[in-house]
Design an enzyme around this catalytic site. Structure first.
Site, PDB file in Angstrom:
ATOM      1  N   CYS A  11     -43.825 -13.453  -1.519  1.00 19.64           N
ATOM      2  CA  CYS A  11     -44.596 -12.574  -0.630  1.00 19.64           C
ATOM      3  C   CYS A  11     -46.054 -12.488  -1.088  1.00 19.64           C
ATOM      4  O   CYS A  11     -46.329 -12.138  -2.235  1.00 19.64           O
ATOM      5  CB  CYS A  11     -43.969 -11.180  -0.592  1.00 19.64           C
ATOM      6  SG  CYS A  11     -44.820 -10.113   0.585  1.00 19.64           S
ATOM      7  N   LYS A  15     -36.935 -17.527  -4.295  1.00 20.64           N
ATOM      8  CA  LYS A  15     -37.867 -18.149  -3.329  1.00 20.64           C
ATOM      9  C   LYS A  15     -39.274 -18.065  -3.915  1.00 20.64           C
ATOM     10  O   LYS A  15     -39.741 -16.982  -4.267  1.00 20.64           O
ATOM     11  CB  LYS A  15     -37.780 -17.369  -2.014  1.00 20.64           C
ATOM     12  CG  LYS A  15     -38.898 -17.637  -1.032  1.00 20.64           C
ATOM     13  CD  LYS A  15     -38.507 -18.695  -0.019  1.00 20.64           C
ATOM     14  CE  LYS A  15     -39.651 -18.995   0.934  1.00 20.64           C
ATOM     15  NZ  LYS A  15     -40.147 -17.880   1.681  1.00 20.64           N
ATOM     16  N   ASP A  20     -43.277 -25.601   7.770  1.00 19.63           N
ATOM     17  CA  ASP A  20     -43.752 -26.297   8.976  1.00 19.63           C
ATOM     18  C   ASP A  20     -42.700 -27.075   9.761  1.00 19.63           C
ATOM     19  O   ASP A  20     -43.064 -27.918  10.575  1.00 19.63           O
ATOM     20  CB  ASP A  20     -44.897 -27.271   8.634  1.00 19.63           C
ATOM     21  CG  ASP A  20     -46.048 -26.585   7.933  1.00 19.63           C
ATOM     22  OD1 ASP A  20     -46.200 -25.362   8.110  1.00 19.63           O
ATOM     23  OD2 ASP A  20     -46.791 -27.264   7.205  1.00 19.63           O
ATOM     24  N   ALA A  28     -38.487 -21.089   8.939  1.00 17.80           N
ATOM     25  CA  ALA A  28     -38.811 -19.693   9.265  1.00 17.80           C
ATOM     26  C   ALA A  28     -39.436 -19.596  10.663  1.00 17.80           C
ATOM     27  O   ALA A  28     -38.736 -19.308  11.636  1.00 17.80           O
ATOM     28  CB  ALA A  28     -39.730 -19.102   8.198  1.00 17.80           C
TER      29      ALA A  28
HETATM   30  C1  FMN Z   1     -42.035 -12.927  10.370  1.00 13.08           C
HETATM   31  C2  FMN Z   1     -41.866 -13.559   9.014  1.00 13.08           C
HETATM   32  C3  FMN Z   1     -41.262 -12.816   8.015  1.00 13.08           C
HETATM   33  C4  FMN Z   1     -41.085 -13.371   6.745  1.00 13.08           C
HETATM   34  N1  FMN Z   1     -40.451 -12.637   5.786  1.00 13.08           N
HETATM   35  C5  FMN Z   1     -40.170 -13.227   4.603  1.00 13.08           C
HETATM   36  C6  FMN Z   1     -39.402 -12.539   3.635  1.00 13.08           C
HETATM   37  O1  FMN Z   1     -38.995 -11.389   3.825  1.00 13.08           O
HETATM   38  N2  FMN Z   1     -39.128 -13.169   2.465  1.00 13.08           N
HETATM   39  C7  FMN Z   1     -39.571 -14.449   2.211  1.00 13.08           C
HETATM   40  O2  FMN Z   1     -39.281 -14.986   1.147  1.00 13.08           O
HETATM   41  N3  FMN Z   1     -40.327 -15.107   3.099  1.00 13.08           N
HETATM   42  C8  FMN Z   1     -40.625 -14.533   4.283  1.00 13.08           C
HETATM   43  N4  FMN Z   1     -41.370 -15.225   5.197  1.00 13.08           N
HETATM   44  C9  FMN Z   1     -41.919 -16.565   4.844  1.00 13.08           C
HETATM   45  C10 FMN Z   1     -40.981 -17.659   5.267  1.00 13.08           C
HETATM   46  O3  FMN Z   1     -39.742 -17.540   4.605  1.00 13.08           O
HETATM   47  C11 FMN Z   1     -41.535 -19.073   4.982  1.00 13.08           C
HETATM   48  O4  FMN Z   1     -41.691 -19.261   3.609  1.00 13.08           O
HETATM   49  C12 FMN Z   1     -42.872 -19.371   5.642  1.00 13.08           C
HETATM   50  O5  FMN Z   1     -42.962 -18.812   6.942  1.00 13.08           O
HETATM   51  C13 FMN Z   1     -43.103 -20.881   5.737  1.00 13.08           C
HETATM   52  O6  FMN Z   1     -42.071 -21.509   6.437  1.00 13.08           O
HETATM   53  P1  FMN Z   1     -42.236 -21.992   7.976  1.00 13.08           P
HETATM   54  O7  FMN Z   1     -43.376 -22.974   8.008  1.00 13.08           O
HETATM   55  O8  FMN Z   1     -40.906 -22.606   8.321  1.00 13.08           O
HETATM   56  O9  FMN Z   1     -42.566 -20.773   8.769  1.00 13.08           O
HETATM   57  C14 FMN Z   1     -41.566 -14.691   6.461  1.00 13.08           C
HETATM   58  C15 FMN Z   1     -42.189 -15.420   7.477  1.00 13.08           C
HETATM   59  C16 FMN Z   1     -42.347 -14.873   8.741  1.00 13.08           C
HETATM   60  C17 FMN Z   1     -43.028 -15.702   9.793  1.00 13.08           C
END
Ligand code: FMN
Length: 316
Positions: free
Chosen positions: A61, A100, A164, A186
């Site tokens: 985070c 993570k 991504d 995500a």
């Molecule tokens: C709405 C939202 C909430 C998220 N909440 C968390 C979380 O609570 N814990 C966490 O480790 N990552 C959280 N993330 C980050 C995602 O797990 C991920 O690492 C990040 O979005 C990159 O992946 P992506 O390109 O598939 O979106 C969040 C991302 C989004 C968009």
């Protein structure tokens, strides 16, 4: 994801976040905290109180408020404390502990490759690496070359890669060009929750607007079952629905794309949809998301307003 201290203080809304639905065949809880004693106590309580398959530590985070308290991404640079947290938690858990992380805190200083073998040696069962630094937030693409490098250093501990993935082609690229044991998705899953079907079936799905509305209806029904169908339950369900709609509108229907697949970082020029519902679902106007919520949950109360909480819903 739940905040460890809120769980320890018996916050009802925090415990509601970690309630498992019977349809969830695998269920993990991510916790965020900075201290070995509170994280260990929380892990022990979760193992005793709920039905959970694994516990994950939030070490990714980037938010200032979290970082300044030494939580989330800040743990990456506090290895002594991080070690005590991992070892404390595994000593009380009979289920796997996962973590993570990000590439590091600063853009030009990757540290994940040093941390990953340590996490393995501290008893962590799996690590997920988001291929960006804290400083980078969502700017530029995730670094899958670096994810690959770290995954090789993790051996024999499995490492998942994250960043991504928005189509089955992105997924195939990640798997073919890295040594990861799996991927985490995500925003791709928020923008198009059917991405997992696409990956399984190796195809692009030109899902129709009514089919997408059915998914929203299913989500709304689950929300009302989870939070209750009284005024408070409807309000909470609506808030989560609106947060989700703030991502969902970024989906560009396969049938209107000039070139498939849609990429996560590409902002489309304005385009025409095939019917009114599809047009409303593609709108970036908050007022339209509220209208969609009204189709499913009835009219909003007088003076209702909504501002999305998560900045990742916009293009960078
Ligand atoms: C709405 C939202 C909430 C998220 N909440 C968390 C979380 O609570 N814990 C966490 O480790 N990552 C959280 N993330 C980050 C995602 O797990 C991920 O690492 C990040 O979005 C990159 O992946 P992506 O390109 O598939 O979106 C969040 C991302 C989004 C968009």
């Amino acid at each position: 994801m739940a905040i460890a201290t809120n769980l320890l203080q018996a916050s009802a809304s925090e415990w509601a976040l970690v309630r498992r639905d019977p349809s969830e065949d695998i269920f993990g809880v991510q916790i965020c905290g900075a201290y070995p004693d509170s994280m260990t106590k929380t892990a022990q309580m979760l193992c005793n109180e709920i039905d959970v398959d694994f516990i994950d530590i939030n070490c990714g985070c980037p938010i200032d408020l979290v970082y300044q308290k030494g939580e989330g991404c800040a743990l990456m640079s506090r290895t002594g404390r991080f070690q005590h947290i991992c070892q404390g938690m595994t000593s009380v858990m009979d289920i796997p502990l996962t973590v993570k992380i990000r590439t590091g805190i600063y853009d030009d200083k990757n540290i994940a490759h040093q941390l990953v073998p340590k996490l393995r040696d501290w008893g962590v069962s799996m690590v997920t690496l988001h291929g960006r630094s804290r400083e980078q937030r969502y700017t530029r693409l995730a670094d899958w070359k670096y994810i690959d490098k770290c995954s090789r250093l993790a051996d024999p501990m499995p490492m998942f890669g994250n960043g991504d993935i928005m189509s089955f082609e992105d997924y195939n690229f990640a798997r073919e060009n890295s040594n990861v044991a799996g991927t985490m998705i995500a925003r791709g899953a928020l923008i198009k929750p059917w991405i997992f079907t696409e990956i399984k079936e190796q195809r692009h799905w030109d899902i129709s607007a009514p089919e997408r509305l059915d998914l929203l209806r299913e989500f709304t029904n689950c929300g009302l079952t989870h939070w209750g169908s009284d005024t408070q339950g409807v309000a909470t369900t609506r808030r989560f629905l609106l947060e989700w709609l703030s991502f969902l509108h970024r989906y560009i229907p396969v049938g209107v794309l000039e070139r498939v697949p849609q990429k996560i970082n590409e902002r489309p020029p304005s385009y025409f949809c095939r019917n009114d519902l599809e047009t409303m679902m593609a709108s970036s106007n908050c007022g339209d998301w509220i209208k969609i919520s009204e189709l499913l949950l009835g009219p909003v109360p007088d003076g209702f307003s909504f501002l999305p909480k998560h900045k990742a819903n916009s293009y960078q």
